[in-house]
Design a protein around this motif. Structure first.
Motif, PDB file in Angstrom:
ATOM      1  N   LYS A 145     -24.693  21.338  18.170  1.00 34.20           N
ATOM      2  CA  LYS A 145     -24.772  20.308  17.138  1.00 34.20           C
ATOM      3  C   LYS A 145     -23.382  19.999  16.593  1.00 34.20           C
ATOM      4  CE  LYS A 145     -29.483  21.259  15.551  1.00 34.20           C
ATOM      5  NZ  LYS A 145     -30.336  21.620  14.376  1.00 34.20           N
ATOM      6  N   ILE A 146     -23.174  18.723  16.299  1.00 31.95           N
ATOM      7  CA  ILE A 146     -21.878  18.291  15.795  1.00 31.95           C
ATOM      8  C   ILE A 146     -21.699  18.781  14.358  1.00 31.95           C
ATOM      9  CG2 ILE A 146     -20.424  16.297  15.319  1.00 31.95           C
ATOM     10  CD1 ILE A 146     -21.900  14.778  17.451  1.00 31.95           C
ATOM     11  N   ASP A 147     -20.516  19.259  14.066  1.00 31.06           N
ATOM     12  CA  ASP A 147     -20.206  19.699  12.706  1.00 31.06           C
ATOM     13  C   ASP A 147     -20.309  18.497  11.752  1.00 31.06           C
ATOM     14  OD1 ASP A 147     -17.953  20.154  10.437  1.00 31.06           O
ATOM     15  OD2 ASP A 147     -18.710  22.105  11.151  1.00 31.06           O
ATOM     16  N   PRO A 148     -20.842  18.680  10.554  1.00 26.99           N
ATOM     17  CA  PRO A 148     -20.989  17.549   9.621  1.00 26.99           C
ATOM     18  C   PRO A 148     -19.686  16.806   9.348  1.00 26.99           C
ATOM     19  CG  PRO A 148     -22.238  19.439   8.841  1.00 26.99           C
ATOM     20  CD  PRO A 148     -21.453  19.905  10.022  1.00 26.99           C
TER      21      PRO A 148
ATOM     22  N   PHE B 216     -16.561  11.816  10.384  1.00 28.39           N
ATOM     23  CA  PHE B 216     -15.381  11.127  10.907  1.00 28.39           C
ATOM     24  C   PHE B 216     -15.762  10.141  12.007  1.00 28.39           C
ATOM     25  CE2 PHE B 216     -12.115  10.899  14.216  1.00 28.39           C
ATOM     26  CZ  PHE B 216     -11.084  10.302  13.491  1.00 28.39           C
ATOM     27  N   GLN B 217     -16.668  10.523  12.904  1.00 23.66           N
ATOM     28  CA  GLN B 217     -17.095   9.624  13.973  1.00 23.66           C
ATOM     29  C   GLN B 217     -17.804   8.394  13.402  1.00 23.66           C
ATOM     30  OE1 GLN B 217     -19.441  12.034  16.619  1.00 23.66           O
ATOM     31  NE2 GLN B 217     -17.648  12.897  17.662  1.00 23.66           N
ATOM     32  N   GLU B 218     -18.594   8.613  12.378  1.00 25.51           N
ATOM     33  CA  GLU B 218     -19.282   7.482  11.747  1.00 25.51           C
ATOM     34  C   GLU B 218     -18.283   6.524  11.106  1.00 25.51           C
ATOM     35  OE1 GLU B 218     -22.759   5.339  10.668  1.00 25.51           O
ATOM     36  OE2 GLU B 218     -22.407   6.995  12.062  1.00 25.51           O
ATOM     37  N   PHE B 219     -17.297   7.081  10.428  1.00 25.99           N
ATOM     38  CA  PHE B 219     -16.267   6.240   9.815  1.00 25.99           C
ATOM     39  C   PHE B 219     -15.459   5.498  10.881  1.00 25.99           C
ATOM     40  CE2 PHE B 219     -11.713   5.990   8.850  1.00 25.99           C
ATOM     41  CZ  PHE B 219     -11.733   5.074   7.803  1.00 25.99           C
TER      42      PHE B 219
END
Length: 237
Positions: A46-49, A54-57
């Protein structure tokens, strides 16, 4: 010049004698080949929060300045591949039955982590031959190389090596075991660790031991509290 040459030859003979004496004095020490047998993660962790944020931004920032195409072009791409069929895709669960039961003898657990094989039984250096948790191992005797000794150690436990892969020919680490009050009759020995990995299988018939477990790195530290600092540096996961 002749005197200088003779002096250099004399020093060379002395150095060779000293080296051979050192080798002979340490040749009585036992060498043990141990195998760190690991199963790589089956699913993506699972991706770290923080990374997800950061990916969403980054995605939203890119959308502001991305190249815009005409609506008719986008419409054609959206309609491509559509038909009367429909595929219902249900992903497999990340948490398995072995996770719910905490079955450490199963490879079908902790799918997003690396697992390591530990055996419970007699081990070289254990006090009075008492069973302890240890890695697959074998005392080096007449094998051609130390890796051959490690392969023999793992083969004696699994039966064959058809679903294993040894990573490299050299050991990944080593440790020196000194005599203790529990084992005063055993002289110091060196334990060399080789890495091997599970290939194309999800079960093994582990033998020649009273019990075995597949554990994560964090769980492994609980079995070796005295060597936790050493294994924490040796194992990268």
């Amino acid at each position: 010049m002749q005197k200088l040459t003779n002096s250099l030859q004399s020093l060379l003979r002395l150095s060779r004698r000293g080296f051979s004496t050192t080798t002979t004095s340490s040749s009585s020490d036992k060498i043990v080949a141990s195998v760190l047998f690991e199963r790589l993660p089956v699913v993506i962790p699972k991706i770290d929060p923080v990374v997800y944020a950061f990916q969403e931004f980054s995605y939203r920032w890119t959308q502001q300045y991305r190249r815009k195409y005409p609506d008719e072009v986008l419409g054609k791409s959206d309609a491509r591949g559509q038909g009367d069929y429909q595929i219902d895709y249900i992903p497999a669960p990340r948490v398995t039955e072995a996770d719910h039961k905490n079955d450490k003898r199963s490879l079908q657990r902790a799918l997003d982590r690396r697992l390591y094989l530990l055996l419970y039984g007699a081990s070289y250096g254990s006090s009075e031959g008492k069973p302890v948790w240890h890695f697959p191992e074998k005392v080096y005797e007449t094998e051609e190389t130390l890796r051959k000794c490690a392969e023999s150690a793992l083969k004696s436990v699994l039966g064959d090596l058809s679903h294993t892969y040894f990573v490299g020919n050299a050991p990944m680490a080593h440790m020196v075991i000194q005599p203790t009050n529990d084992m005063p009759d055993i002289s110091s020995f060196k334990r060399f660790f080789f890495k091997s990995q599970v290939i194309a299988t999800n079960s093994y018939n582990v033998g020649k031991c009273e019990d075995h477990v597949w554990v994560t790195k964090d769980e492994l530290m609980e079995y070796f509290p005295e060597q936790a600092a050493f294994f924490n540096k040796m194992i990268i996961s």
